[in-house]
Design a protein around this motif. Structure first.
Motif, PDB file in Angstrom:
ATOM      1  N   MET A  49      -3.331  31.603   8.811  1.00  0.00           N
ATOM      2  CA  MET A  49      -4.398  32.454   8.336  1.00  0.00           C
ATOM      3  C   MET A  49      -4.929  32.012   6.979  1.00  0.00           C
ATOM      4  O   MET A  49      -6.108  32.094   6.727  1.00  0.00           O
ATOM      5  CB  MET A  49      -3.921  33.900   8.193  1.00  0.00           C
ATOM      6  CG  MET A  49      -3.535  34.627   9.410  1.00  0.00           C
ATOM      7  SD  MET A  49      -4.891  34.854  10.533  1.00  0.00           S
ATOM      8  CE  MET A  49      -3.966  35.179  11.959  1.00  0.00           C
ATOM      9  N   LYS A  50      -4.014  31.566   6.134  1.00  0.00           N
ATOM     10  CA  LYS A  50      -4.406  31.222   4.778  1.00  0.00           C
ATOM     11  C   LYS A  50      -5.427  30.086   4.763  1.00  0.00           C
ATOM     12  O   LYS A  50      -6.375  30.116   3.984  1.00  0.00           O
ATOM     13  CB  LYS A  50      -3.170  30.826   3.969  1.00  0.00           C
ATOM     14  CG  LYS A  50      -3.467  30.602   2.526  1.00  0.00           C
ATOM     15  CD  LYS A  50      -2.279  30.242   1.640  1.00  0.00           C
ATOM     16  CE  LYS A  50      -0.968  30.108   2.283  1.00  0.00           C
ATOM     17  NZ  LYS A  50       0.073  29.630   1.375  1.00  0.00           N
ATOM     18  N   TYR A  51      -5.258  29.112   5.635  1.00  0.00           N
ATOM     19  CA  TYR A  51      -6.170  27.973   5.650  1.00  0.00           C
ATOM     20  C   TYR A  51      -7.578  28.379   6.080  1.00  0.00           C
ATOM     21  O   TYR A  51      -8.569  27.873   5.564  1.00  0.00           O
ATOM     22  CB  TYR A  51      -5.635  26.866   6.562  1.00  0.00           C
ATOM     23  CG  TYR A  51      -4.304  26.329   6.108  1.00  0.00           C
ATOM     24  CD1 TYR A  51      -4.184  25.676   4.887  1.00  0.00           C
ATOM     25  CD2 TYR A  51      -3.163  26.486   6.876  1.00  0.00           C
ATOM     26  CE1 TYR A  51      -2.970  25.181   4.453  1.00  0.00           C
ATOM     27  CE2 TYR A  51      -1.942  26.002   6.459  1.00  0.00           C
ATOM     28  CZ  TYR A  51      -1.849  25.344   5.249  1.00  0.00           C
ATOM     29  OH  TYR A  51      -0.648  24.869   4.813  1.00  0.00           O
ATOM     30  N   GLN A  52      -7.656  29.302   7.019  1.00  0.00           N
ATOM     31  CA  GLN A  52      -8.960  29.780   7.462  1.00  0.00           C
ATOM     32  C   GLN A  52      -9.666  30.547   6.347  1.00  0.00           C
ATOM     33  O   GLN A  52     -10.878  30.438   6.174  1.00  0.00           O
ATOM     34  CB  GLN A  52      -8.823  30.676   8.697  1.00  0.00           C
ATOM     35  CG  GLN A  52      -8.455  29.916   9.936  1.00  0.00           C
ATOM     36  CD  GLN A  52      -6.948  29.840  10.150  1.00  0.00           C
ATOM     37  OE1 GLN A  52      -6.155  30.080   9.256  1.00  0.00           O
ATOM     38  NE2 GLN A  52      -6.552  29.487  11.349  1.00  0.00           N
ATOM     39  N   LEU A  53      -8.915  31.326   5.584  1.00  0.00           N
ATOM     40  CA  LEU A  53      -9.511  32.060   4.468  1.00  0.00           C
ATOM     41  C   LEU A  53      -9.997  31.110   3.383  1.00  0.00           C
ATOM     42  O   LEU A  53     -11.058  31.315   2.796  1.00  0.00           O
ATOM     43  CB  LEU A  53      -8.504  33.058   3.894  1.00  0.00           C
ATOM     44  CG  LEU A  53      -8.135  34.221   4.811  1.00  0.00           C
ATOM     45  CD1 LEU A  53      -7.035  35.058   4.184  1.00  0.00           C
ATOM     46  CD2 LEU A  53      -9.347  35.076   5.109  1.00  0.00           C
ATOM     47  N   VAL A  54      -9.238  30.057   3.126  1.00  0.00           N
ATOM     48  CA  VAL A  54      -9.661  29.044   2.154  1.00  0.00           C
ATOM     49  C   VAL A  54     -10.925  28.347   2.644  1.00  0.00           C
ATOM     50  O   VAL A  54     -11.870  28.136   1.876  1.00  0.00           O
ATOM     51  CB  VAL A  54      -8.528  28.028   1.884  1.00  0.00           C
ATOM     52  CG1 VAL A  54      -9.016  26.854   1.058  1.00  0.00           C
ATOM     53  CG2 VAL A  54      -7.355  28.718   1.189  1.00  0.00           C
ATOM     54  N   ALA A  55     -10.953  28.016   3.928  1.00  0.00           N
ATOM     55  CA  ALA A  55     -12.145  27.370   4.494  1.00  0.00           C
ATOM     56  C   ALA A  55     -13.359  28.268   4.387  1.00  0.00           C
ATOM     57  O   ALA A  55     -14.453  27.810   4.037  1.00  0.00           O
ATOM     58  CB  ALA A  55     -11.888  26.985   5.955  1.00  0.00           C
ATOM     59  N   ALA A  56     -13.195  29.568   4.651  1.00  0.00           N
ATOM     60  CA  ALA A  56     -14.311  30.509   4.539  1.00  0.00           C
ATOM     61  C   ALA A  56     -14.786  30.597   3.090  1.00  0.00           C
ATOM     62  O   ALA A  56     -15.994  30.627   2.833  1.00  0.00           O
ATOM     63  CB  ALA A  56     -13.896  31.878   5.053  1.00  0.00           C
ATOM     64  N   ALA A  57     -13.861  30.625   2.149  1.00  0.00           N
ATOM     65  CA  ALA A  57     -14.239  30.691   0.729  1.00  0.00           C
ATOM     66  C   ALA A  57     -14.992  29.436   0.301  1.00  0.00           C
ATOM     67  O   ALA A  57     -15.991  29.519  -0.429  1.00  0.00           O
ATOM     68  CB  ALA A  57     -13.009  30.894  -0.137  1.00  0.00           C
ATOM     69  N   PRO A  97      -9.965  40.300  13.010  1.00  0.00           N
ATOM     70  CA  PRO A  97      -9.114  41.098  13.893  1.00  0.00           C
ATOM     71  C   PRO A  97      -7.684  40.557  13.967  1.00  0.00           C
ATOM     72  O   PRO A  97      -6.749  41.330  14.146  1.00  0.00           O
ATOM     73  CB  PRO A  97      -9.781  41.013  15.259  1.00  0.00           C
ATOM     74  CG  PRO A  97     -11.080  40.347  15.074  1.00  0.00           C
ATOM     75  CD  PRO A  97     -11.107  39.753  13.721  1.00  0.00           C
ATOM     76  N   ALA A  98      -7.518  39.258  13.814  1.00  0.00           N
ATOM     77  CA  ALA A  98      -6.169  38.683  13.863  1.00  0.00           C
ATOM     78  C   ALA A  98      -5.328  39.172  12.691  1.00  0.00           C
ATOM     79  O   ALA A  98      -4.138  39.462  12.847  1.00  0.00           O
ATOM     80  CB  ALA A  98      -6.249  37.164  13.871  1.00  0.00           C
ATOM     81  N   VAL A  99      -5.931  39.284  11.523  1.00  0.00           N
ATOM     82  CA  VAL A  99      -5.196  39.762  10.349  1.00  0.00           C
ATOM     83  C   VAL A  99      -4.862  41.245  10.509  1.00  0.00           C
ATOM     84  O   VAL A  99      -3.791  41.696  10.108  1.00  0.00           O
ATOM     85  CB  VAL A  99      -6.030  39.520   9.072  1.00  0.00           C
ATOM     86  CG1 VAL A  99      -5.448  40.255   7.884  1.00  0.00           C
ATOM     87  CG2 VAL A  99      -6.113  38.040   8.779  1.00  0.00           C
ATOM     88  N   ARG A 100      -5.747  41.998  11.112  1.00  0.00           N
ATOM     89  CA  ARG A 100      -5.545  43.439  11.264  1.00  0.00           C
ATOM     90  C   ARG A 100      -4.644  43.794  12.446  1.00  0.00           C
ATOM     91  O   ARG A 100      -4.241  44.950  12.583  1.00  0.00           O
ATOM     92  CB  ARG A 100      -6.902  44.113  11.420  1.00  0.00           C
ATOM     93  CG  ARG A 100      -7.786  43.910  10.195  1.00  0.00           C
ATOM     94  CD  ARG A 100      -9.104  44.549  10.343  1.00  0.00           C
ATOM     95  NE  ARG A 100      -8.885  46.002  10.255  1.00  0.00           N
ATOM     96  CZ  ARG A 100      -9.800  46.901  10.515  1.00  0.00           C
ATOM     97  NH1 ARG A 100     -10.999  46.533  10.871  1.00  0.00           N
ATOM     98  NH2 ARG A 100      -9.527  48.180  10.424  1.00  0.00           N
TER      99      ARG A 100
END
Length: 64
Positions: free
Chosen positions: A1-9, A51-54
């Motif tokens: 999950m962390k990598y996807q959030l970094v990519a989005a940022a 939704p995956a995080v939630r």
């Protein structure tokens, strides 16, 4: 999950940088618009992480 959030940022930062470059006249509008479309597309694809995080995980049915 962390990598996807970094990519989005990073994508959002690139979008802001591209808009600033167009406003200041350092980039062409056409190329920037194409890149912004790709950024929006990538962010839509990455939106599946919300939704995956939630997700609370599997909850087995309780016996009655």
């Amino acid at each position: 999950m962390k990598y996807q959030l970094v990519a989005a940022a990073v994508l959002i930062a690139a979008m802001v940088a591209g808009i600033i470059r167009v406003i200041t006249g350092h980039a062409s509008i056409e190329a920037t618009v194409i890149n912004l479309i790709w950024v929006v597309y990538d962010l839509l694809i990455l939106s599946v992480i919300i939704p995956a995080v939630r997700y609370d995980g599997y909850q087995p049915a309780k016996d009655r």
